[in-house]
Write a protein that holds these residues in place. Sequence first.
Motif, PDB file in Angstrom:
ATOM      1  N   UNK A 264       0.868  -1.247  -0.041  1.00 54.17           N
ATOM      2  CA  UNK A 264       0.165  -0.134   0.028  1.00 54.17           C
ATOM      3  C   UNK A 264       1.075   1.358   0.111  1.00 54.17           C
ATOM      4  N   UNK A 265       0.583   2.342  -0.694  1.00 50.69           N
ATOM      5  CA  UNK A 265       1.106   3.447  -0.669  1.00 50.69           C
ATOM      6  C   UNK A 265       1.159   4.247   0.696  1.00 50.69           C
ATOM      7  N   UNK A 266      -0.219   4.307   1.285  1.00 52.76           N
ATOM      8  CA  UNK A 266      -0.131   4.796   2.589  1.00 52.76           C
ATOM      9  C   UNK A 266      -0.795   3.854   3.588  1.00 52.76           C
ATOM     10  N   UNK A 267      -0.101   3.697   4.857  1.00 46.67           N
ATOM     11  CA  UNK A 267      -0.526   2.737   5.750  1.00 46.67           C
ATOM     12  C   UNK A 267      -1.879   3.402   6.491  1.00 46.67           C
ATOM     13  N   UNK A 268      -2.775   2.674   7.130  1.00 51.39           N
ATOM     14  CA  UNK A 268      -3.882   3.152   7.812  1.00 51.39           C
ATOM     15  C   UNK A 268      -3.461   3.618   8.998  1.00 51.39           C
ATOM     16  N   UNK A 269      -4.101   4.777   9.365  1.00 48.86           N
ATOM     17  CA  UNK A 269      -3.907   5.420  10.665  1.00 48.86           C
ATOM     18  C   UNK A 269      -4.807   4.900  11.857  1.00 48.86           C
ATOM     19  N   UNK A 270      -4.477   4.755  13.075  1.00 46.45           N
ATOM     20  CA  UNK A 270      -5.408   4.502  14.023  1.00 46.45           C
ATOM     21  C   UNK A 270      -6.194   5.655  14.340  1.00 46.45           C
ATOM     22  N   UNK A 271      -7.597   5.440  14.419  1.00 49.48           N
ATOM     23  CA  UNK A 271      -8.400   6.481  14.788  1.00 49.48           C
ATOM     24  C   UNK A 271      -8.988   5.930  16.071  1.00 49.48           C
ATOM     25  N   UNK A 272      -8.583   6.644  17.228  1.00 46.53           N
ATOM     26  CA  UNK A 272      -9.083   6.132  18.547  1.00 46.53           C
ATOM     27  C   UNK A 272     -10.544   6.775  18.898  1.00 46.53           C
ATOM     28  N   UNK A 273     -11.384   5.946  19.781  1.00 51.86           N
ATOM     29  CA  UNK A 273     -12.675   6.367  20.125  1.00 51.86           C
ATOM     30  C   UNK A 273     -12.479   6.480  21.667  1.00 51.86           C
ATOM     31  N   UNK A 274     -13.054   7.644  22.242  1.00 48.80           N
ATOM     32  CA  UNK A 274     -12.928   7.759  23.710  1.00 48.80           C
ATOM     33  C   UNK A 274     -13.756   6.486  24.540  1.00 48.80           C
ATOM     34  N   UNK A 275     -14.673   5.922  23.735  1.00 52.18           N
ATOM     35  CA  UNK A 275     -15.456   4.864  24.468  1.00 52.18           C
ATOM     36  C   UNK A 275     -14.663   3.689  24.671  1.00 52.18           C
ATOM     37  N   UNK A 276     -13.246   3.390  24.082  1.00 57.84           N
ATOM     38  CA  UNK A 276     -12.366   2.377  24.159  1.00 57.84           C
ATOM     39  C   UNK A 276     -11.819   2.413  25.639  1.00 57.84           C
ATOM     40  N   UNK A 277     -11.922   3.817  26.141  1.00 56.93           N
ATOM     41  CA  UNK A 277     -11.344   3.663  27.586  1.00 56.93           C
ATOM     42  C   UNK A 277     -11.774   2.787  28.555  1.00 56.93           C
ATOM     43  N   UNK A 278     -13.186   2.812  28.384  1.00 59.12           N
ATOM     44  CA  UNK A 278     -14.071   1.921  29.474  1.00 59.12           C
ATOM     45  C   UNK A 278     -14.723   0.940  28.949  1.00 59.12           C
ATOM     46  N   UNK A 279     -14.890   0.680  27.613  1.00 57.55           N
ATOM     47  CA  UNK A 279     -15.580  -0.563  27.149  1.00 57.55           C
ATOM     48  C   UNK A 279     -15.450  -1.706  27.755  1.00 57.55           C
ATOM     49  N   UNK A 280     -16.194  -2.826  27.740  1.00 55.31           N
ATOM     50  CA  UNK A 280     -15.798  -4.215  28.312  1.00 55.31           C
ATOM     51  C   UNK A 280     -14.710  -4.648  27.622  1.00 55.31           C
ATOM     52  N   UNK A 281     -14.109  -5.553  28.262  1.00 51.83           N
ATOM     53  CA  UNK A 281     -12.825  -6.380  27.427  1.00 51.83           C
ATOM     54  C   UNK A 281     -13.510  -7.567  26.687  1.00 51.83           C
ATOM     55  N   UNK A 282     -12.939  -7.859  25.626  1.00 48.35           N
ATOM     56  CA  UNK A 282     -13.407  -8.612  24.658  1.00 48.35           C
ATOM     57  C   UNK A 282     -12.724  -9.893  24.875  1.00 48.35           C
ATOM     58  N   UNK A 283     -13.286 -11.196  25.481  1.00 46.12           N
ATOM     59  CA  UNK A 283     -12.685 -12.217  25.662  1.00 46.12           C
ATOM     60  C   UNK A 283     -13.145 -13.278  24.436  1.00 46.12           C
ATOM     61  N   UNK A 284     -12.068 -14.142  23.973  1.00 49.48           N
ATOM     62  CA  UNK A 284     -12.341 -15.100  23.239  1.00 49.48           C
ATOM     63  C   UNK A 284     -12.062 -16.434  23.717  1.00 49.48           C
ATOM     64  N   UNK A 285     -12.917 -17.512  23.489  1.00 47.05           N
ATOM     65  CA  UNK A 285     -12.757 -18.858  24.163  1.00 47.05           C
ATOM     66  C   UNK A 285     -11.508 -19.315  24.173  1.00 47.05           C
ATOM     67  N   UNK A 286     -11.128 -19.591  25.361  1.00 42.85           N
ATOM     68  CA  UNK A 286      -9.627 -20.248  25.435  1.00 42.85           C
ATOM     69  C   UNK A 286      -9.586 -21.242  26.628  1.00 42.85           C
ATOM     70  N   UNK A 287      -8.418 -22.019  26.561  1.00 44.31           N
ATOM     71  CA  UNK A 287      -8.142 -22.894  27.574  1.00 44.31           C
ATOM     72  C   UNK A 287      -6.768 -22.440  28.294  1.00 44.31           C
ATOM     73  N   UNK A 288      -6.720 -22.415  29.956  1.00 44.75           N
ATOM     74  CA  UNK A 288      -5.505 -21.945  30.424  1.00 44.75           C
ATOM     75  C   UNK A 288      -4.647 -23.404  30.378  1.00 44.75           C
ATOM     76  N   UNK A 289      -3.421 -23.187  29.794  1.00 43.55           N
ATOM     77  CA  UNK A 289      -2.629 -24.559  29.986  1.00 43.55           C
ATOM     78  C   UNK A 289      -1.939 -24.729  31.384  1.00 43.55           C
TER      79      UNK A 289
END
Length: 289
Positions: A264-289
């Motif tokens: 790509x000629x130009x890389x994407x720039x991260x656009x931050x959203x203030x809601x990210x500061x306090x939004x719930x954590x996204x957990x994916x299914x996993x197993x602790x080894x």
Amino acid sequence: MDKPLLTIEDLHLVFGQGQNAVHAVRGVSFNVGREKVGIVGESGSGKSQTGRAIMRLSPSTVNIVAKKMDFDGIPLLQQTERQMRQIRGNRISMILQDPKFSLNPLMRIGDQVVEAYRVHHKVSRREARARALKMLDAVRIRDCERVFNLYPHEVSGGMGQRVMIAMMLIPEPDMIIADEPTSALDVSVRKQVLSVLDELLRQRGTALIFISHDLNLVAEFCDRVLVMYAGRVVEDIAARDLHKAIHPYTRGLLDSLPKLDQPRDVLSTLQRDPIWRDAPTIFHPREVR
């Protein structure tokens, strides 16, 4: 599911007081089993501060609060400094970013590895020396006898990092926290060092917390990835599924990476959203080894 080796619930780190207080880590919770867990995020996201808090190496001015911060059943926040000295190195070791600043420039390399072993094992210097030479050989340092007698400035960055790994592994800890351990190395040396570390971790069943900015490296090397933003964990995902991340912050980090197969000629720039500061954590299914 195996019992986690490390359990952290609602960890907070606050620098300063009153109006000048800075909340560097806010409500971080995660478990670590006998696995390799990567922590990624931008500078200032709280990655290193979280690692130092586990070791109780935060500055005295930092207020550390958590509902739980247990290592193998030991409540770390309730331990005295004397008790923590028995845990550091012996049970939990830390590999720092650059050997130039981590190794003592006034001590020979071999003496530093011997000291790391004798602090936690009551053995003779002769036995500790033999053990240190064996450990230097384990991290694939050629001519260990010669390197044993060198000073840190006399070895390359890659060899210095192998010496750091030897120092941290020789007490046979249950967990290692590696804070940007390869950022000062070039790509080819980095792969060699990580290969050595991976082999030794598998042989000993040692858990690893790998702190890094490099998403591609973490995705390739680790089993699981925690993504931190503004002092919080926003996503917890298996490393092999990092490309399937859901959180827009993680997606933004991934999209900003250059890809050889997608020029790509130009890389994407991260656009931050203030809601990210306090939004719930996204957990994916996993197993602790």
